[in-house]
Design an enzyme around this catalytic site. Structure first.
Site, PDB file in Angstrom:
ATOM      1  N   ARG A   1       0.832  -1.212   0.000  1.00  9.88           N
ATOM      2  CA  ARG A   1       0.000   0.000   0.000  1.00  9.88           C
ATOM      3  C   ARG A   1       0.856   1.247   0.000  1.00  9.88           C
ATOM      4  O   ARG A   1       1.916   1.292   0.620  1.00  9.88           O
ATOM      5  CB  ARG A   1      -0.893  -0.002   1.236  1.00  9.88           C
ATOM      6  CG  ARG A   1      -1.789   1.227   1.345  1.00  9.88           C
ATOM      7  CD  ARG A   1      -2.680   1.140   2.545  1.00  9.88           C
ATOM      8  NE  ARG A   1      -2.154   1.943   3.637  1.00  9.88           N
ATOM      9  CZ  ARG A   1      -2.822   2.237   4.738  1.00  9.88           C
ATOM     10  NH1 ARG A   1      -4.041   1.758   4.932  1.00  9.88           N
ATOM     11  NH2 ARG A   1      -2.286   2.964   5.675  1.00  9.88           N
TER      12      ARG A   1
ATOM     13  N   CYS B   1      -0.052   5.407   0.814  1.00  9.30           N
ATOM     14  CA  CYS B   1      -1.101   6.302   1.310  1.00  9.30           C
ATOM     15  C   CYS B   1      -0.512   7.695   1.369  1.00  9.30           C
ATOM     16  O   CYS B   1       0.498   7.912   2.049  1.00  9.30           O
ATOM     17  CB  CYS B   1      -1.597   5.857   2.685  1.00  9.30           C
ATOM     18  SG  CYS B   1      -3.022   6.801   3.273  1.00  9.30           S
TER      19      CYS B   1
END
Length: 124
Positions: A101, A103
Site C-alpha cells: 500500500r 497512502c
C-alpha cells in the site's frame, strides 16, 4: 484487455473506465465515496466515506471476476493525513490480506471527497 463496467459502482466521471483487466490482474480506477444508487456523496464523515469507497471497490472487483481478498496493491489518497488512524480502522476491516500500500495526502479530490482508493488485484 477487458474494460469493466458495473452499475453496482459509480459510473466514471471522466474519460476512463471503472477498471481494466490485463494479464491476470484487474487495475481499478480510484473510487470515491459516491453512492451508486443516488450519484452523490452522502456524508462528510471520514469513516463512512471510507466504507462507501470500499463498497464501490468490492463491486468493481466482483464485476471483474476478482475480489478484495485478492488485492495485491492499493493506493490511498486522503485530503488530511490527520485522518490516517480513522482511515486505517476501516481499511483493516476489509483488506485483511494486507496488500502492499501507498497512502498519501493530497490537496483535493473529486467532488469534495476526503478519501479515494485504487486497487490492483489478481483474477481467478
Amino acid at each position: 484487455m477487458k474494460m469493466i463496467d458495473t452499475k453496482n459502482a459509480p459510473a466514471a466521471i471522466g474519460p476512463y473506465s471503472q477498471a481494466m483487466v490485463v494479464n491476470g490482474f484487474v487495475y481499478t480506477s480510484g473510487q470515491i465515496p459516491i453512492n451508486p444508487a443516488t450519484g452523490a456523496i452522502e456524508t462528510q464523515d471520514l469513516k463512512e466515506q471510507a466504507e462507501q469507497v470500499i463498497k464501490n471497490l468490492i463491486a468493481v472487483l466482483d464485476a471483474s471476476g476478482s475480489s478484495i481478498e485478492k488485492a495485491v496493491k492499493t493506493t490511498c489518497f486522503l485530503t488530511d493525513m490527520n485522518d490516517f488512524a480513522a482511515f486505517n480502522e476501516v481499511y483493516a476491516k476489509y483488506f485483511t490480506g494486507k496488500p502492499a500500500r501507498s497512502c498519501v495526502e493530497v490537496s483535493a479530490l473529486p467532488k469534495g471527497s476526503r478519501v479515494e482508493i485504487e486497487v490492483i488485484a489478481e483474477l481467478g
